[in-house]
Write a protein that holds these residues in place. Structure first.
Motif, PDB file in Angstrom:
ATOM      1  N   ALA A  66      64.517   6.117  52.485  1.00  0.00           N
ATOM      2  CA  ALA A  66      64.049   6.519  51.153  1.00  0.00           C
ATOM      3  C   ALA A  66      64.508   7.944  50.854  1.00  0.00           C
ATOM      4  O   ALA A  66      64.609   8.775  51.750  1.00  0.00           O
ATOM      5  CB  ALA A  66      62.523   6.445  51.091  1.00  0.00           C
ATOM      6  N   SER A  67      64.784   8.201  49.575  1.00  0.00           N
ATOM      7  CA  SER A  67      65.223   9.543  49.184  1.00  0.00           C
ATOM      8  C   SER A  67      64.822   9.838  47.747  1.00  0.00           C
ATOM      9  O   SER A  67      64.626   8.925  46.938  1.00  0.00           O
ATOM     10  CB  SER A  67      66.741   9.667  49.318  1.00  0.00           C
ATOM     11  N   ALA A  68      64.724  11.112  47.439  1.00  0.00           N
ATOM     12  CA  ALA A  68      64.413  11.536  46.073  1.00  0.00           C
ATOM     13  C   ALA A  68      65.528  11.147  45.112  1.00  0.00           C
ATOM     14  O   ALA A  68      65.267  10.791  43.964  1.00  0.00           O
ATOM     15  CB  ALA A  68      64.185  13.044  46.036  1.00  0.00           C
ATOM     16  N   ILE A  69      66.759  11.187  45.585  1.00  0.00           N
ATOM     17  CA  ILE A  69      67.894  10.796  44.740  1.00  0.00           C
ATOM     18  C   ILE A  69      67.767   9.329  44.348  1.00  0.00           C
ATOM     19  O   ILE A  69      67.939   8.965  43.182  1.00  0.00           O
ATOM     20  CB  ILE A  69      69.229  11.072  45.455  1.00  0.00           C
ATOM     21  N   GLU A  70      67.462   8.487  45.328  1.00  0.00           N
ATOM     22  CA  GLU A  70      67.269   7.068  45.035  1.00  0.00           C
ATOM     23  C   GLU A  70      66.087   6.879  44.094  1.00  0.00           C
ATOM     24  O   GLU A  70      66.139   6.064  43.171  1.00  0.00           O
ATOM     25  CB  GLU A  70      67.047   6.292  46.331  1.00  0.00           C
ATOM     26  N   GLY A  71      65.026   7.644  44.297  1.00  0.00           N
ATOM     27  CA  GLY A  71      63.862   7.568  43.422  1.00  0.00           C
ATOM     28  C   GLY A  71      64.192   7.929  41.991  1.00  0.00           C
ATOM     29  O   GLY A  71      63.709   7.276  41.057  1.00  0.00           O
ATOM     30  N   ARG A  72      65.008   8.952  41.805  1.00  0.00           N
ATOM     31  CA  ARG A  72      65.427   9.335  40.448  1.00  0.00           C
ATOM     32  C   ARG A  72      66.205   8.203  39.794  1.00  0.00           C
ATOM     33  O   ARG A  72      65.999   7.889  38.613  1.00  0.00           O
ATOM     34  CB  ARG A  72      66.260  10.612  40.491  1.00  0.00           C
ATOM     35  N   GLN A  73      67.083   7.560  40.554  1.00  0.00           N
ATOM     36  CA  GLN A  73      67.881   6.453  40.019  1.00  0.00           C
ATOM     37  C   GLN A  73      66.999   5.263  39.655  1.00  0.00           C
ATOM     38  O   GLN A  73      67.168   4.656  38.590  1.00  0.00           O
ATOM     39  CB  GLN A  73      68.943   6.038  41.032  1.00  0.00           C
ATOM     40  N   ILE A  74      66.051   4.947  40.514  1.00  0.00           N
ATOM     41  CA  ILE A  74      65.138   3.833  40.243  1.00  0.00           C
ATOM     42  C   ILE A  74      64.317   4.113  38.991  1.00  0.00           C
ATOM     43  O   ILE A  74      64.178   3.255  38.118  1.00  0.00           O
ATOM     44  CB  ILE A  74      64.205   3.592  41.453  1.00  0.00           C
ATOM     45  N   LEU A  75      63.783   5.318  38.885  1.00  0.00           N
ATOM     46  CA  LEU A  75      62.993   5.682  37.714  1.00  0.00           C
ATOM     47  C   LEU A  75      63.822   5.589  36.442  1.00  0.00           C
ATOM     48  O   LEU A  75      63.356   5.060  35.429  1.00  0.00           O
ATOM     49  CB  LEU A  75      62.404   7.088  37.868  1.00  0.00           C
ATOM     50  N   GLN A  76      65.046   6.056  36.487  1.00  0.00           N
ATOM     51  CA  GLN A  76      65.906   5.990  35.306  1.00  0.00           C
ATOM     52  C   GLN A  76      66.171   4.544  34.905  1.00  0.00           C
ATOM     53  O   GLN A  76      66.163   4.206  33.728  1.00  0.00           O
ATOM     54  CB  GLN A  76      67.229   6.726  35.539  1.00  0.00           C
ATOM     55  N   GLU A  77      66.374   3.672  35.890  1.00  0.00           N
ATOM     56  CA  GLU A  77      66.582   2.244  35.597  1.00  0.00           C
ATOM     57  C   GLU A  77      65.332   1.643  34.979  1.00  0.00           C
ATOM     58  O   GLU A  77      65.427   0.826  34.047  1.00  0.00           O
ATOM     59  CB  GLU A  77      66.957   1.495  36.867  1.00  0.00           C
ATOM     60  N   LEU A  78      64.167   2.016  35.474  1.00  0.00           N
ATOM     61  CA  LEU A  78      62.917   1.516  34.887  1.00  0.00           C
ATOM     62  C   LEU A  78      62.755   1.985  33.443  1.00  0.00           C
ATOM     63  O   LEU A  78      62.366   1.209  32.560  1.00  0.00           O
ATOM     64  CB  LEU A  78      61.727   1.976  35.723  1.00  0.00           C
ATOM     65  N   ILE A  79      63.055   3.251  33.207  1.00  0.00           N
ATOM     66  CA  ILE A  79      62.960   3.804  31.835  1.00  0.00           C
ATOM     67  C   ILE A  79      63.954   3.116  30.918  1.00  0.00           C
ATOM     68  O   ILE A  79      63.603   2.705  29.809  1.00  0.00           O
ATOM     69  CB  ILE A  79      63.191   5.340  31.859  1.00  0.00           C
ATOM     70  N   ASP A  80      65.197   2.990  31.365  1.00  0.00           N
ATOM     71  CA  ASP A  80      66.224   2.331  30.546  1.00  0.00           C
ATOM     72  C   ASP A  80      65.828   0.901  30.210  1.00  0.00           C
ATOM     73  O   ASP A  80      65.974   0.457  29.069  1.00  0.00           O
ATOM     74  CB  ASP A  80      67.577   2.349  31.254  1.00  0.00           C
ATOM     75  N   GLY A  81      65.301   0.172  31.198  1.00  0.00           N
ATOM     76  CA  GLY A  81      64.870  -1.210  30.964  1.00  0.00           C
ATOM     77  C   GLY A  81      63.732  -1.293  29.956  1.00  0.00           C
ATOM     78  O   GLY A  81      63.723  -2.158  29.088  1.00  0.00           O
ATOM     79  N   ALA A  82      62.781  -0.372  30.071  1.00  0.00           N
ATOM     80  CA  ALA A  82      61.651  -0.356  29.142  1.00  0.00           C
ATOM     81  C   ALA A  82      62.137  -0.037  27.728  1.00  0.00           C
ATOM     82  O   ALA A  82      61.703  -0.677  26.757  1.00  0.00           O
ATOM     83  CB  ALA A  82      60.611   0.664  29.584  1.00  0.00           C
ATOM     84  N   GLN A  88      65.081  -0.589  26.451  1.00  0.00           N
ATOM     85  CA  GLN A  88      65.834  -1.739  25.924  1.00  0.00           C
ATOM     86  C   GLN A  88      64.880  -2.812  25.389  1.00  0.00           C
ATOM     87  O   GLN A  88      65.156  -3.445  24.379  1.00  0.00           O
ATOM     88  CB  GLN A  88      66.731  -2.332  26.991  1.00  0.00           C
ATOM     89  N   ARG A  89      63.777  -3.019  26.094  1.00  0.00           N
ATOM     90  CA  ARG A  89      62.825  -4.025  25.659  1.00  0.00           C
ATOM     91  C   ARG A  89      62.085  -3.614  24.377  1.00  0.00           C
ATOM     92  O   ARG A  89      61.664  -4.475  23.604  1.00  0.00           O
ATOM     93  CB  ARG A  89      61.820  -4.315  26.781  1.00  0.00           C
ATOM     94  N   LEU A  90      61.916  -2.309  24.201  1.00  0.00           N
ATOM     95  CA  LEU A  90      61.245  -1.834  22.979  1.00  0.00           C
ATOM     96  C   LEU A  90      62.165  -1.974  21.786  1.00  0.00           C
ATOM     97  O   LEU A  90      61.800  -2.184  20.686  1.00  0.00           O
ATOM     98  CB  LEU A  90      60.828  -0.369  23.145  1.00  0.00           C
TER      99      LEU A  90
END
Length: 79
Positions: free
Chosen positions: A59-75, A77-79
């Motif tokens: 696990a890493s903060a870099i990976e966490g930033r990428q995951i969070l960005q993907e979650l935000i982008d997905g949300a 897009q759905r809006l």
């Protein structure tokens, strides 16, 4: 799932002072579909002695930033 790589990476990005990587160890890595029946009856403790579902190794903060960005982008897009 719980305290695995994804959740740990997100926490390392969002609140690194709350993560104790020195204590990180794999837990039960079976698929959630296999664990769910037992968890419904007795919670995480019945399927994982250390409370971890997944493996926080790597696990890493870099990976966490990428995951969070993907979650935000997905949300967004759905809006």
């Amino acid at each position: 799932m719980h305290a695995g790589r994804t959740e740990t990476s997100l926490m390392l990005h969002l609140r690194p002072e709350s993560v104790r990587l020195d204590r990180a160890e794999p837990g039960n890595v079976a698929p959630l579909a296999e664990l769910w029946p037992a968890m419904r009856e007795g919670g995480v403790r019945v399927v994982s002695a250390n409370g971890v579902l997944g493996d926080p190794t790597g696990a890493s903060a870099i990976e966490g930033r990428q995951i969070l960005q993907e979650l935000i982008d997905g949300a967004l897009q759905r809006l």
